[in-house]
Motif scaffolding. Structure first.
Motif, PDB file in Angstrom:
ATOM      1  N   ASP A 140       0.831  -1.204   0.000  1.00 26.48           N
ATOM      2  CA  ASP A 140       0.000   0.000   0.000  1.00 26.48           C
ATOM      3  C   ASP A 140       0.868   1.258   0.000  1.00 26.48           C
ATOM      4  N   ALA A 141       1.949   1.246   0.786  1.00 27.97           N
ATOM      5  CA  ALA A 141       2.845   2.405   0.837  1.00 27.97           C
ATOM      6  C   ALA A 141       3.490   2.651  -0.526  1.00 27.97           C
ATOM      7  N   LEU A 142       3.951   1.583  -1.172  1.00 31.84           N
ATOM      8  CA  LEU A 142       4.559   1.726  -2.496  1.00 31.84           C
ATOM      9  C   LEU A 142       3.547   2.269  -3.500  1.00 31.84           C
ATOM     10  N   ALA A 143       2.309   1.782  -3.405  1.00 30.47           N
ATOM     11  CA  ALA A 143       1.267   2.239  -4.326  1.00 30.47           C
ATOM     12  C   ALA A 143       0.985   3.726  -4.136  1.00 30.47           C
ATOM     13  N   ARG A 144       0.891   4.157  -2.887  1.00 27.63           N
ATOM     14  CA  ARG A 144       0.615   5.570  -2.611  1.00 27.63           C
ATOM     15  C   ARG A 144       1.761   6.464  -3.101  1.00 27.63           C
ATOM     16  N   ILE A 145       2.988   6.018  -2.862  1.00 30.85           N
ATOM     17  CA  ILE A 145       4.148   6.807  -3.292  1.00 30.85           C
ATOM     18  C   ILE A 145       4.201   6.888  -4.815  1.00 30.85           C
ATOM     19  N   ALA A 146       4.004   5.739  -5.473  1.00 30.54           N
ATOM     20  CA  ALA A 146       4.058   5.715  -6.939  1.00 30.54           C
ATOM     21  C   ALA A 146       2.969   6.597  -7.542  1.00 30.54           C
ATOM     22  N   GLY A 150       3.012  10.296  -9.804  1.00 34.81           N
ATOM     23  CA  GLY A 150       2.369  10.440 -11.104  1.00 34.81           C
ATOM     24  C   GLY A 150       2.217   9.170 -11.906  1.00 34.81           C
ATOM     25  N   HIS A 151       2.602   8.032 -11.336  1.00 32.26           N
ATOM     26  CA  HIS A 151       2.468   6.770 -12.053  1.00 32.26           C
ATOM     27  C   HIS A 151       1.018   6.283 -12.017  1.00 32.26           C
ATOM     28  N   ASP A 152       0.649   5.498 -13.007  1.00 29.38           N
ATOM     29  CA  ASP A 152      -0.667   4.863 -13.059  1.00 29.38           C
ATOM     30  C   ASP A 152      -0.537   3.516 -12.362  1.00 29.38           C
ATOM     31  N   VAL A 153      -1.115   3.392 -11.181  1.00 32.38           N
ATOM     32  CA  VAL A 153      -0.915   2.204 -10.348  1.00 32.38           C
ATOM     33  C   VAL A 153      -2.162   1.327 -10.330  1.00 32.38           C
ATOM     34  N   ILE A 154      -1.945   0.033 -10.468  1.00 34.19           N
ATOM     35  CA  ILE A 154      -3.016  -0.951 -10.327  1.00 34.19           C
ATOM     36  C   ILE A 154      -2.662  -1.843  -9.145  1.00 34.19           C
ATOM     37  N   ARG A 155      -3.465  -1.765  -8.090  1.00 33.71           N
ATOM     38  CA  ARG A 155      -3.258  -2.609  -6.907  1.00 33.71           C
ATOM     39  C   ARG A 155      -3.965  -3.938  -7.139  1.00 33.71           C
ATOM     40  N   ASP A 156      -3.215  -5.018  -7.125  1.00 35.74           N
ATOM     41  CA  ASP A 156      -3.776  -6.337  -7.429  1.00 35.74           C
ATOM     42  C   ASP A 156      -3.673  -7.245  -6.209  1.00 35.74           C
ATOM     43  N   ASN A 157      -4.825  -7.735  -5.752  1.00 38.16           N
ATOM     44  CA  ASN A 157      -4.852  -8.681  -4.639  1.00 38.16           C
ATOM     45  C   ASN A 157      -4.936 -10.085  -5.237  1.00 38.16           C
ATOM     46  N   HIS A 158      -3.794 -10.741  -5.332  1.00 39.65           N
ATOM     47  CA  HIS A 158      -3.702 -12.067  -5.956  1.00 39.65           C
ATOM     48  C   HIS A 158      -3.981 -13.131  -4.892  1.00 39.65           C
ATOM     49  N   ILE A 159      -5.250 -13.251  -4.520  1.00 42.15           N
ATOM     50  CA  ILE A 159      -5.626 -14.134  -3.413  1.00 42.15           C
ATOM     51  C   ILE A 159      -5.399 -15.606  -3.767  1.00 42.15           C
ATOM     52  N   GLY A 160      -5.141 -16.400  -2.731  1.00 47.38           N
ATOM     53  CA  GLY A 160      -4.974 -17.839  -2.916  1.00 47.38           C
ATOM     54  C   GLY A 160      -6.325 -18.528  -2.845  1.00 47.38           C
ATOM     55  N   GLN A 238     -15.373 -11.115   2.329  1.00 49.41           N
ATOM     56  CA  GLN A 238     -16.088 -10.251   3.274  1.00 49.41           C
ATOM     57  C   GLN A 238     -15.247 -10.010   4.525  1.00 49.41           C
ATOM     58  N   GLU A 239     -14.596 -11.064   5.009  1.00 52.42           N
ATOM     59  CA  GLU A 239     -13.744 -10.922   6.187  1.00 52.42           C
ATOM     60  C   GLU A 239     -12.496 -10.108   5.867  1.00 52.42           C
ATOM     61  N   PHE A 240     -11.906 -10.360   4.702  1.00 46.60           N
ATOM     62  CA  PHE A 240     -10.726  -9.582   4.309  1.00 46.60           C
ATOM     63  C   PHE A 240     -11.074  -8.099   4.225  1.00 46.60           C
ATOM     64  N   SER A 241     -12.246  -7.812   3.676  1.00 46.26           N
ATOM     65  CA  SER A 241     -12.653  -6.419   3.469  1.00 46.26           C
ATOM     66  C   SER A 241     -12.769  -5.664   4.788  1.00 46.26           C
ATOM     67  N   LYS A 242     -13.182  -6.366   5.844  1.00 49.31           N
ATOM     68  CA  LYS A 242     -13.288  -5.722   7.157  1.00 49.31           C
ATOM     69  C   LYS A 242     -11.916  -5.239   7.623  1.00 49.31           C
ATOM     70  N   ALA A 243     -10.915  -6.085   7.435  1.00 51.33           N
ATOM     71  CA  ALA A 243      -9.554  -5.708   7.836  1.00 51.33           C
ATOM     72  C   ALA A 243      -9.036  -4.579   6.958  1.00 51.33           C
ATOM     73  N   TYR A 244      -9.285  -4.667   5.654  1.00 53.65           N
ATOM     74  CA  TYR A 244      -8.804  -3.628   4.741  1.00 53.65           C
ATOM     75  C   TYR A 244      -9.457  -2.275   5.041  1.00 53.65           C
ATOM     76  N   ASP A 248      -7.543   1.079   6.069  1.00 54.49           N
ATOM     77  CA  ASP A 248      -7.595   2.038   4.962  1.00 54.49           C
ATOM     78  C   ASP A 248      -6.787   1.540   3.767  1.00 54.49           C
ATOM     79  N   ILE A 249      -7.006   0.275   3.432  1.00 52.17           N
ATOM     80  CA  ILE A 249      -6.348  -0.352   2.287  1.00 52.17           C
ATOM     81  C   ILE A 249      -7.399  -0.600   1.213  1.00 52.17           C
ATOM     82  N   HIS A 250      -7.067  -0.306  -0.026  1.00 52.91           N
ATOM     83  CA  HIS A 250      -8.000  -0.653  -1.097  1.00 52.91           C
ATOM     84  C   HIS A 250      -7.241  -1.245  -2.277  1.00 52.91           C
ATOM     85  N   TYR A 251      -7.960  -2.056  -3.041  1.00 50.02           N
ATOM     86  CA  TYR A 251      -7.394  -2.689  -4.235  1.00 50.02           C
ATOM     87  C   TYR A 251      -8.193  -2.249  -5.459  1.00 50.02           C
ATOM     88  N   ASP A 252      -7.514  -2.225  -6.585  1.00 50.93           N
ATOM     89  CA  ASP A 252      -8.179  -1.884  -7.838  1.00 50.93           C
ATOM     90  C   ASP A 252      -8.767  -3.123  -8.500  1.00 50.93           C
TER      91      ASP A 252
END
Length: 414
Positions: A140-146, A150-160, A238-244, A248-252
């Protein structure tokens, strides 16, 4: 907004030109505060090149330096280092300017990239544990900094969300599930039925074979098993979303392992046809005979029994992220134990012609007071939910102690 370092570097280059030296020069932060704020070893470099005394060259450079607006008189130290000490008023002026700039003087990059950042990636039907916090926070920190740059960032949650464990989960769902427990605490119930099924499978071959059969049915597209699997994924998300939400974490996008299932055969076929992969003892492997550190570490992309693995899936993610998402940089925020895995994946991707910036952002393990992996008393991973709740409880106690006059709503917000 130009930094002090860039200003001094520019002034140094101008001084070199005025003194008749080649253009160039570099200014870096001082290694020892006793010698100022910034320094340059350009005189030493020139002295070696020209066979001249570097201290005299440094003095000549200083005589041509016009830095009185931001620096005290530069000095020569040691064999010929040029030291700069910033003026107090220059620093104060810079701070005032930074405070008045919403970007704090940080300019956007001139050539923005599209960056996919793979981070977090918890496993379905299991609780997020304390180990997930590093990948999640770092990513999340890397995404916010990028993005700020000015970079176009896509946050990907590659769940198992795929794998052999679902045979156990589905058998447990059909034979052991307690609906009331599932409603009360979905993840705990999914963990319970998995553990109990696994215990039975180790003692009863019939259960083991039945669980394997449930997995085969899922992989073949059986409607009932797919429905159970989908419910497991939805309940977990649903449970993951509660923690996120709490963090204050979000994924694209969320592209779990299951998303790539249909793409895996094509990955193997493509690598075989290109000659990058070969069959060895029934398995399809990629060898790295030209890379010393990987020469004795082939990457299996299809097992001898026809099954695929993490390497196959990760190669499919590379293809998707570059071709479909049009990314020119892919960063994987994954623990250090996966260093070898990603070296292999990146090597294969580059051989296939993918020119993106692949980067494995590594991190270590979270340890307890005994310097061992943080575990519960029963030896299991500490649930992330427990850690967060403990943190909130402690923070609330500190706030109540230091600011007893605050209303409960204000304490909760803080």
């Amino acid at each position: 907004m130009e930094t002090f370092q860039s200003q001094l570097t520019r002034k140094l280059s101008e001084a070199l030109s005025s003194a008749g030296f080649p253009l160039g020069g570099e200014v870096s932060p001082a290694t020892d505060p006793r010698f100022g704020d910034y320094q340059s070893n350009e005189a030493l470099v020139l002295g070696k090149q020209r066979g001249e005394n570097p201290r005299k060259i440094a003095e000549t450079i200083i005589a041509n330096l016009a830095v009185t607006e931001i620096s005290e008189q530069p000095s020569v130290a040691g064999a010929g280092f040029i030291n700069f000490t910033l003026k107090r008023e220059a620093v104060e002026t810079k701070i005032a300017a930074l405070l008045g700039d919403e970007r704090l003087g940080v300019e956007k990059v001139s050539s923005p990239r599209k960056i996919v950042i793979d981070f977090g990636s918890p496993n379905v039907a299991k609780p997020m544990h304390v180990g997930h916090i590093r990948s999640t926070f770092l990513g999340d920190a890397l995404a916010r900094i990028a993005e700020f740059l000015g970079h176009d960032v896509i946050r990907d949650n590659h769940i198992g969300d795929w794998g052999t464990q679902f045979g156990m989960v589905i058998w447990g769902w059909k034979n052991l599930l307690n609906l009331e427990s599932l409603k009360r605490d979905p993840i705990a119930e999914l963990v319970r039925i998995y553990k109990e099924t696994n215990e039975r499978a180790t003692q009863d071959e019939a259960v083991r074979e039945a669980a394997r059969a449930e997995l085969v049915k899922l992989q073949a597209g059986d409607r009932e098993n797919y429905s159970i699997w989908k419910q497991c994924v939805d309940l977990s998300m649903q449970e993951f979303s509660k923690a996120y939400e709490l963090l204050d974490i979000h994924y694209d996008i969320v592209r779990g392992e299951s998303f790539y299932n249909d793409r895996l055969p094509a990955v193997v076929d493509r690598l075989l046809k290109s000659g990058l992969a070969e069959i060895s003892e029934g398995a399809v492997c990629v060898f790295f005979r030209d890379i010393p550190e990987l020469a004795d570490k082939p990457c299996i992309i299809r097992k001898s029994d026809g099954g695929y693995n993490y390497a196959t899936t990760d190669l499919a993610t590379v293809d998707y992220r570059i071709k479909d998402l049009k990314a020119n940089a892919v960063w994987y925020v994954v623990g250090a134990p996966q260093i070898l895995h990603f070296k292999q994946i990146f090597a294969i991707a580059r051989r296939e012609g993918y020119a993106a910036d692949f980067h494995h952002v590594t991190f270590g393990s979270i340890l307890g007071a005994d310097r061992k992996l943080m575990k519960t008393r029963s030896g299991e991973n500490v649930p992330l939910r427990d850690l967060l709740e403990e943190g909130i409880t402690r923070a609330r106690a500190i706030i109540a102690q230091k600011n007893p006059e605050l209303a409960e709503s204000e304490r909760n917000e803080i």
